[in-house]
Design a protein around this motif. Sequence first.
Motif, PDB file in Angstrom:
ATOM      1  N   TYR A   1       0.836  -1.208   0.000  1.00 32.57           N
ATOM      2  CA  TYR A   1       0.000   0.000   0.000  1.00 32.57           C
ATOM      3  C   TYR A   1       0.867   1.252   0.000  1.00 32.57           C
ATOM      4  O   TYR A   1       0.609   2.202  -0.734  1.00 32.57           O
ATOM      5  N   ASP A   2       1.900   1.252   0.867  1.00 29.08           N
ATOM      6  CA  ASP A   2       2.713   2.461   1.007  1.00 29.08           C
ATOM      7  C   ASP A   2       3.432   2.798  -0.297  1.00 29.08           C
ATOM      8  O   ASP A   2       3.491   3.957  -0.714  1.00 29.08           O
ATOM      9  N   GLU A   3       3.978   1.762  -0.935  1.00 30.14           N
ATOM     10  CA  GLU A   3       4.671   2.007  -2.207  1.00 30.14           C
ATOM     11  C   GLU A   3       3.683   2.496  -3.265  1.00 30.14           C
ATOM     12  O   GLU A   3       3.954   3.447  -4.000  1.00 30.14           O
ATOM     13  N   MET A   4       2.522   1.841  -3.315  1.00 27.36           N
ATOM     14  CA  MET A   4       1.532   2.221  -4.329  1.00 27.36           C
ATOM     15  C   MET A   4       1.001   3.625  -4.089  1.00 27.36           C
ATOM     16  O   MET A   4       0.758   4.381  -5.021  1.00 27.36           O
ATOM     17  N   LEU A   5       0.861   3.967  -2.803  1.00 26.50           N
ATOM     18  CA  LEU A   5       0.370   5.302  -2.466  1.00 26.50           C
ATOM     19  C   LEU A   5       1.354   6.366  -2.950  1.00 26.50           C
ATOM     20  O   LEU A   5       0.972   7.369  -3.556  1.00 26.50           O
TER      21      LEU A   5
ATOM     22  N   LEU B   1       3.575   5.994  -5.369  1.00 25.18           N
ATOM     23  CA  LEU B   1       3.568   5.963  -6.832  1.00 25.18           C
ATOM     24  C   LEU B   1       2.368   6.727  -7.395  1.00 25.18           C
ATOM     25  O   LEU B   1       2.508   7.526  -8.330  1.00 25.18           O
ATOM     26  N   ALA B   2       1.195   6.456  -6.832  1.00 27.18           N
ATOM     27  CA  ALA B   2      -0.032   7.095  -7.325  1.00 27.18           C
ATOM     28  C   ALA B   2       0.052   8.603  -7.130  1.00 27.18           C
ATOM     29  O   ALA B   2      -0.357   9.383  -7.979  1.00 27.18           O
ATOM     30  N   THR B   3       0.622   9.018  -6.000  1.00 25.84           N
ATOM     31  CA  THR B   3       0.730  10.439  -5.706  1.00 25.84           C
ATOM     32  C   THR B   3       1.790  11.095  -6.590  1.00 25.84           C
ATOM     33  O   THR B   3       1.705  12.268  -6.915  1.00 25.84           O
ATOM     34  N   LEU B   4       2.771  10.308  -7.015  1.00 23.17           N
ATOM     35  CA  LEU B   4       3.888  10.856  -7.801  1.00 23.17           C
ATOM     36  C   LEU B   4       3.639  10.761  -9.302  1.00 23.17           C
ATOM     37  O   LEU B   4       4.563  10.909 -10.086  1.00 23.17           O
ATOM     38  N   GLY B   5       2.423  10.462  -9.699  1.00 14.35           N
ATOM     39  CA  GLY B   5       2.067  10.583 -11.112  1.00 14.35           C
ATOM     40  C   GLY B   5       1.750   9.303 -11.854  1.00 14.35           C
ATOM     41  O   GLY B   5       1.388   9.368 -13.026  1.00 14.35           O
ATOM     42  N   ALA B   6       1.875   8.129 -11.230  1.00 12.29           N
ATOM     43  CA  ALA B   6       1.489   6.892 -11.933  1.00 12.29           C
ATOM     44  C   ALA B   6      -0.028   6.767 -11.869  1.00 12.29           C
ATOM     45  O   ALA B   6      -0.594   6.426 -10.857  1.00 12.29           O
TER      46      ALA B   6
ATOM     47  N   VAL C   1      -5.969   4.310  -2.920  1.00 13.74           N
ATOM     48  CA  VAL C   1      -4.935   3.509  -2.258  1.00 13.74           C
ATOM     49  C   VAL C   1      -4.916   3.830  -0.757  1.00 13.74           C
ATOM     50  O   VAL C   1      -4.799   2.950   0.096  1.00 13.74           O
ATOM     51  N   GLU C   2      -5.072   5.120  -0.476  1.00 13.44           N
ATOM     52  CA  GLU C   2      -5.126   5.566   0.919  1.00 13.44           C
ATOM     53  C   GLU C   2      -6.266   4.839   1.646  1.00 13.44           C
ATOM     54  O   GLU C   2      -6.109   4.325   2.753  1.00 13.44           O
TER      55      GLU C   2
END
Length: 405
Positions: free
Chosen positions: A196-200, A202-207, A215-216
């Motif tokens: 979750y933390d990695e995906m969060l 990534l999602a916040t950084l533009g993926a 994700v949050e």
Amino acid sequence: MLIVQKFGGSSVANAECVFNVAEIVTEKYKEGNKIIVVVSAQGDTTDDLIEKAREINPHASRREMDMLLSAGEQISIALLAMAIEKMGFPVVSLLGWQAGFNTNSTYSSARIKRIQTERIKAELDKNNIVVVAGFQGVNRFGDITTLGRGGSDTSAVALAAVMNAEICQIYTDVDGVYTADPRKIKNAAKLDEITYDEMLELATLGAQVLNNRSVEMAKKYNVEIEVLSSKSRVPGTKVKEAAKMEKMLIKSAAKDTNVARVMIVGIPDVPGVAFQIFSRIAKAHINVDIILQSVGRDKTKDITFTVAADKGNAAVAALKEYIDMVGAKEISFDTDVAKISIVGAGMETHEGVASRMFEVLGDAGINIQMISTSEIKVSVLIEAKDADRAVSVVHAAFFDDSLAL
Ligand code: ADP
Ligand code: ASP
Ligand code: MG
């Protein structure tokens, strides 16, 4: 077993796609599962509706924009329900308000406050496949709201959370989460799992593949997500709490071009200045990302920070009066920048990840303007024109000559 399945715009773009989705949904239904389906607007419908609004009134109120944009999802739920009907299965489509999505009143980026599940439960009890319009809800005034771009992911995860679903499957146009955007980086590799933390991050950084709020929410309510393709029937990427995760140092590289850099030059170097600036920015409801302050010289200093691209103007406007009052030399913003990031829990225990990233960017002649790090990510701000090349060299450094560290 209760399953929530979400299908993005490209998965329901035309009649053939809609039938393909109906096929996936009914396959799982036939196995004896209860199914809630969340859908987005077809193809580019949301963008097209925004364009239509611009032709009429570029300054339309957010309330009316939400009224308009919610129509996109209304079309796709009805069409998907019709396809499922035609295949001979019991189905009902529900708009956000019918499905019990209560939100606050922040039109165009509303937050879900609660989901009243009586109607959905009643429909599931009747053995109906329930097709829900993503991205929308209703506020306490009975007005339609939308959750912000990409918000259908959040609708799906929220439903999976309140309904205690076994899994939330997010079907899209790629078959999982990759080590970089697979449309841009040809040798990007698919991940089996990501935390979750990695995906969060990534999602916040533009993926774009998952909306960060979804994700949050998945992390908060422990909803397991699977990202997979509606076009190929292969297992996707699981997003979940760290279990037996692959020992990868870095999970993925991401690019975000939705960035503005605000620069304040020659502001007095005295206590309280940062507070004066950023409290004004907060009051204007602008999120700040990276902040850089120069060392004071001649009793003045410079402060640079980044915000979302469409907030650049508002940030400068919010500071104008203060800047005039204290007599800074200059305030300006530019959107000719991009943020490139690498994400991975593995870097927590490995020194040298950031420096390797800086090294390959340096070798490629790409200048770094700002840097920001956390335990599991490194981000750099660079010129927009270098963005794609930067992702490519950074991806190559960490994924090709595999982990040269
Ligand atoms: P949907 O319409 O189904 O919601 P989106 O367009 O929002 O789909 O998200 C899917 C897109 O996300 C992919 O087409 C891909 O180009 C992009 N993407 C960016 N970074 C990644 C990544 N690391 N892994 C997979 N897809 C990514
Ligand atoms: N249709 C909305 C959008 O394009 C919501 C979504 O796709 O998740 O942003
Ligand atoms: Mg999306």
